[in-house]
Design an enzyme around this catalytic site. Structure first.
Site, PDB file in Angstrom:
ATOM      1  N   ASP A 151      -8.631  -6.417  -4.870  1.00  0.00           N
ATOM      2  CA  ASP A 151      -8.229  -5.087  -4.383  1.00  0.00           C
ATOM      3  C   ASP A 151      -8.792  -4.027  -5.324  1.00  0.00           C
ATOM      4  OD1 ASP A 151      -7.001  -2.761  -3.545  1.00  0.00           O
ATOM      5  OD2 ASP A 151      -4.965  -3.577  -3.569  1.00  0.00           O
ATOM      6  N   HIS A 170      -8.009  -5.071  -0.593  1.00  0.00           N
ATOM      7  CA  HIS A 170      -6.710  -4.423  -0.416  1.00  0.00           C
ATOM      8  C   HIS A 170      -5.955  -4.967   0.790  1.00  0.00           C
ATOM      9  CE1 HIS A 170      -3.689  -1.325  -0.657  1.00  0.00           C
ATOM     10  NE2 HIS A 170      -3.964  -0.914   0.565  1.00  0.00           N
ATOM     11  N   SER A 203       0.842  -1.193   0.000  1.00  0.00           N
ATOM     12  CA  SER A 203       0.000   0.000   0.000  1.00  0.00           C
ATOM     13  C   SER A 203       0.884   1.253   0.000  1.00  0.00           C
ATOM     14  CB  SER A 203      -0.947  -0.046   1.203  1.00  0.00           C
ATOM     15  OG  SER A 203      -1.992   0.878   1.056  1.00  0.00           O
TER      16      SER A 203
END
Lengths: 375, 375
Positions: free
Chosen positions: B323, B356, B151
């Site tokens: 995601d 995610h 991320s």
């Protein structure tokens, strides 16, 4: 904001003769239903179409909004010679109960003369439809040519067919779902928490006529945040990229601050702020709750096909390929249930870049589908 | 909350000898960098791996969080015999500047002895990396075996490679992107507006030691709403449905009220509230801003491949099929740019139901990919 409900209604309002018995078990007396009509009812009263509006919509389908002055929200679809042709059809749209455009809602006066606030009963999609059925009763209409709706309007159209199946010949359900998913509920819960976290919400008791501008007394900040979060779900990622990308707002370089550097920030802030001029925060709580509670299968014993046992209506379902709020799979589930119930259904997924909001926007193929189905 | 930055740091902190020159053009003096290490640096200092944490992460990768007492956020990945094997590697993770776990951020004291608040300079992902480079300088490490991150951590790994390309042999970028999309920015802007709309935010000047519990003086409500909105984007629609569906929370029927009837509501509220115990609202503003500003191509003349002209590092990119925050297409874009730059890159999309957040969760295939790449 206290005055929104009464000051801003430009069209007719009926007060229901009978109290509404609600899904919660409570009854609501003195229910007012504000509505608009377009076109003329024919002699045998067979040409009426009810349009059901979405969460933040209203009855002003094809006439200017009394607060914002903007054109009706579906003028591309409704009017003389339009897909929902008011030269042929008598179109009725009622403000849903729980809302704030003239129908009974949390801003309305309770029997004690004070606004209901959170004393207003929690309502359901079916309760909204009950009020609409009472309206067409009052108008002397036994059976509708069709019920039409997008998004929450589609939920109402489904609820009409499931619960008042002999009152309509056809249901047109656009960009909708037979039940709210966990993700749908989650986004609504963010909005509700944003409103209720605003100290100006005051437990819903923020209506006051003792201030200069009554529209500025409520949890405007919280409501704006709720609207911003919801608004993202109405648009597609692709649509946002095409419309805004990473373009800056009226500047050549990032400011290294917290102003709206990006166009998408500026757009969202505007969406949030302008929404508070025309919508009541408590209504937002009540209507999102009704949507989250919506589960047509659960309402009818757990099997969606059983929900349609009492109707002979024909159906048209439309989804959009970029709608991630109520994606095509939701419409497909409804189509399968209608097939299982032996009902005539046409189902089409349209391609449009605008995400969930496609049903409100320039999608010529939708116009053709709507016009064709309502023949 | 004023005391979070100083009270809660259990590991080492260095103060940088030189002021940091920031992308904004401002300089930040007396920068503190709090970090954790695991394993031992070998004699030729060739076995160091920097792990970069995500937006709300911290340096406590594989050791208990000093506030919550919870295990480190990546213990499944980092430790003796784990994919990032601390028997072999010297793992370093620094709290990013702008954050609130001991590194300099808006809650830190400015030169006048008062917390910066919004006087803290707006920082970028590259600025965060600059502080980390200064840290490995201080540790006497010339070249890293690898930089690893998921991320926002992946953005930092890319920024390491693009801006300090001779300081690392490899970059492992998981569930990340080379630039924030309009939708990414939109969600962050909702969170920022939720915080700034909270009257307790006070323009960022809410730090006070004159209250019983300094953690309860800030815009906790706004921060909780921000976290709730963001949290939805970390999970997949499918994952939410599997985990919660429409199941009710400790009740047999809907209450027709506004309590958390649904499990997903209860879960989200908990996520929001518990977050405020460990995170500073101003840090949330600054770090989301840094992420929104991130556009690696723009930073290097507009062409992403050019960003990697100064490195010989090898790359591994991992995305997850569910995601929707940083979908696979974002990683593919990076892979194409690395190919164009003639750099060795492996790219894999893994299947995992968690959206995610998959990079933090039980995805055995990810473990194998990470272990294999770091050989």
């Amino acid at each position: 904001m206290a005055t929104k409900a009464s000051d801003t209604t430009s069209g007719p309002v009926i007060e229901l003769a009978e109290p509404l018995l609600l899904d919660s078990g409570r009854t609501l007396a003195g229910v007012r239903v504000a509505y608009e009509t377009y076109g003329s009812l024919n002699a045998d009263k067979s040409n009426a179409i009810v349009i059901c509006h979405a969460l933040t919509g209203d009855q002003h389908v094809a006439s200017p909004h009394p607060i914002t002055g903007k054109p009706g929200w579906w003028i591309r679809m409704v009017g003389p010679g339009k897909p929902i042709d008011t030269d042929r059809f008598f179109v009725i749209c009622a403000n849903v109960i729980g809302s704030c455009m003239g129908s009974s809602g949390p801003a309305s006066e309770a029997e004690d003369g004070r606004p209901y606030g959170m004393r207003f009963p929690v309502i359901t999609i079916r309760d909204m439809v009950r009020a609409q059925v009472a309206l067409i009763d009052a108008l002397g209409i036994a059976k509708l040519h069709a019920v039409v709706g997008g998004s929450m309007g589609g939920m109402q159209a489904l609820s009409w067919a499931a619960n008042f199946g002999d009152r309509l010949n056809a249901a047109l359900v656009i960009a909708s779902t037979a039940r709210h998913s966990a993700q749908n509920i989650a986004f609504h819960e963010v909005g509700r928490q944003a409103i209720m976290a605003d100290p100006a919400w005051h437990g819903g008791d923020y209506y006051s006529k003792d201030v200069a501008d009554p529209r500025k007394t409520g949890p405007e900040s919280g409501l704006a945040v709720a609207r911003m979060a919801a608004h993202i779900t109405y648009l597609s990622e692709q649509g946002l990229t095409e419309k805004f990308g990473r373009r800056l707002q009226d500047r050549d370089a990032k400011t290294f601050g917290f102003d709206a550097d990006f166009q998408v920030e500026s757009y969202l802030r505007h969406q949030g702020l302008s929404f508070t001029d025309r919508f009541d925060a408590n209504s937002y709580l009540y209507i999102t709750r009704a949507m989250d509670y919506f589960d047509l299968a659960e309402e009818h014993g757990g099997k969606l096909a059983d929900a349609f046992a009492g109707t002979k209506a024909r159906f048209c379902l439309v989804s959009f390929d970029t709608d991630w709020l109520y994606p095509t799979g939701e419409s497909r589930t409804i189509a399968h249930a209608l097939n299982a119930a032996g009902l005539p259904v046409s189902f089409v997924e349209l391609s449009a870049p605008f995400g969930h909001d496609s049903f409100l926007l320039d999608v010529p193929e939708l116009d053709r589908v709507v016009a064709g189905f309502l023949q």
